[in-house]
Design a protein around this motif. Structure first.
Motif, PDB file in Angstrom:
ATOM      1  N   UNK A 282       0.955  -1.339  -0.033  1.00 39.94           N
ATOM      2  CA  UNK A 282      -0.151   0.098   0.169  1.00 39.94           C
ATOM      3  C   UNK A 282       0.898   1.306  -0.016  1.00 39.94           C
ATOM      4  N   UNK A 283       1.874   1.241   0.754  1.00 39.80           N
ATOM      5  CA  UNK A 283       2.880   2.386   0.851  1.00 39.80           C
ATOM      6  C   UNK A 283       3.514   2.750  -0.545  1.00 39.80           C
ATOM      7  N   UNK A 284       4.044   1.444  -0.923  1.00 41.31           N
ATOM      8  CA  UNK A 284       4.470   1.662  -2.372  1.00 41.31           C
ATOM      9  C   UNK A 284       3.833   2.231  -3.335  1.00 41.31           C
ATOM     10  N   UNK A 285       2.425   2.064  -3.518  1.00 43.12           N
ATOM     11  CA  UNK A 285       1.492   2.341  -4.457  1.00 43.12           C
ATOM     12  C   UNK A 285       1.228   4.002  -4.106  1.00 43.12           C
ATOM     13  N   UNK A 286       1.114   4.214  -2.869  1.00 45.20           N
ATOM     14  CA  UNK A 286       0.665   5.488  -2.456  1.00 45.20           C
ATOM     15  C   UNK A 286       1.815   6.550  -2.769  1.00 45.20           C
TER      16      UNK A 286
END
Length: 293
Positions: A282-286
Motif C-alpha cells: 500500500x505504501x509503495x502504491x501511494x
C-alpha cells in the motif's frame, strides 16, 4: 454499542458453561467475524447471521448461531450489523465479544453510529499524548503516509493488540530497509486505555516492540493515547469498539488504517488478517513505487 455473547449452533448442550470455558482457554484460536442478522428463533434460542468470510476459517455463509443468553434475543433485529470474535478450541466454537455497530429497528436506535471508513474520507485532526508526554496531532503527519493501528498495552490476547504491534514492528524494519520510503512514512499506535497507558507505560511498551529499548528515539513510530474527552469521538470515527470489563481487560475490535499524504483514508483493515507485506505494498502504491505483485 451493545455487547453480546453468541454460541455456534449445535456445539454444546450447555452453551453458557462451555462458552465461559472456551473464553478462558488460552489455546483457543481467535477469528474476527462481521455479519448481519437475518432472523431470530426464540424457541431455539438462535440467531441466523449472514456473515462475511472468516479469514483462515470459512467462506462467507448464512447460518444459525445459538445464543448463550436467550434473553439477548430481544436485542437483535433483522438487519442489525455486528462484529464479533470467533473462539475455536476443544471446548467448542463460540462467537464472543459481539458489538452491534448499527441497529436496523427504528425503535432500537443507538446513541451514536460508528463511522464506516471509506477510501477518500478526510481524517480529523485528533490530538494525542505520546510516549514522550508530547501532544501530537494527526494533521502534523500530512505529507507522509501515516500507518495507524489501535492497541492497549495490557491486552492479553496474542492475536489482537500484540499481533498488531508485532506486525508494525516488522513494517518498521521493512520500511527502514528502504530509506526513501522510511523518510516518507510514519507509524502510530493509538491506545484506547488512557487511564493506564500513560506516556511512561507507552514508552516502555514501545521500546520493547521496536527492540531498541532505552536507545529508541521514536522518530518513526509514536505510541500515544487521546484524553478521555476525545476518546469516544476518535473511536467512533475509526470504527473501534472498546468496552472496559470488570477484570480490567477491554473488550474491543480492531482497526488499522493507511492514511495518504493528503490526510485521507487510503485503505482500512478492520480485522487482524492483514500482513505487513500488504501494507508495505500500500505504501509503495501511494508513493508511486513498485506496484503490488
Amino acid at each position: 454499542m451493545t455487547l453480546l455473547a453468541l454460541v455456534l449452533a449445535g456445539c454444546r448442550s450447555h452453551p453458557n458453561a462451555a462458552g465461559i470455558a472456551a473464553a478462558n482457554d488460552t489455546s483457543a484460536k481467535h477469528y474476527p467475524v462481521r455479519g448481519k442478522v437475518v432472523s431470530t428463533d426464540a424457541a431455539r434460542g438462535e440467531v441466523t447471521l449472514d456473515s462475511a468470510a472468516i479469514p483462515g476459517f470459512m467462506e462467507a455463509m448464512t447460518m444459525p448461531y445459538r445464543l448463550a443468553d436467550r434473553s439477548i434475543l430481544s436485542e437483535l433485529h433483522p438487519g442489525d450489523s455486528i462484529t464479533a470474535t470467533l473462539l475455536v478450541s476443544d471446548k467448542g466454537d463460540f462467537l464472543d465479544q459481539i458489538v452491534i455497530t448499527a441497529q436496523a429497528k427504528p425503535d432500537y436506535k443507538p446513541s451514536f453510529f460508528y463511522h464506516p471508513l471509506k477510501p477518500g474520507d478526510d481524517v480529523p485532526d485528533f490530538k494525542l499524548l505520546n510516549q514522550s508526554a508530547k501532544t501530537i496531532h494527526l494533521g502534523e503527519f500530512k505529507g507522509k503516509v501515516l500507518l495507524m493501528t489501535f492497541i492497549y498495552t495490557r491486552c492479553p490476547l496474542a492475536d489482537f493488540c500484540p499481533r498488531m504491534s508485532r506486525n508494525f514492528a516488522q513494517l518498521d524494519k521493512m520500511l527502514a530497509a528502504d530509506p526513501a520510503l522510511y523518510k516518507k512514512t510514519h507509524l502510530l499506535s493509538v491506545s484506547f486505555d488512557p487511564d493506564y497507558d500513560t506516556p511512561k507505560v507507552l514508552r516502555s511498551y514501545g521500546e520493547a516492540y521496536t527492540g531498541k529499548y532505552t536507545k529508541e528515539n521514536f522518530a518513526h513510530w509514536d505510541f500515544a493515547a487521546p484524553n478521555k474527552k476525545d476518546l469516544a469521538p476518535l473511536l467512533r470515527f475509526f470504527d473501534v469498539g472498546a468496552t472496559p470489563e470488570k477484570d480490567r481487560t477491554i473488550t474491543h475490535s480492531l482497526s488499522t488504517i493507511v492514511i495518504g499524504p493528503d490526510g485521507k483514508v487510503y485503505k482500512w483493515y478492520p480485522t487482524n488478517d492483514w500482513t505487513p507485506d500488504q501494507i508495505f505494498n500500500d505504501v509503495k502504491q501511494l508513493l508511486g513505487g513498485n506496484k503490488k505483485a
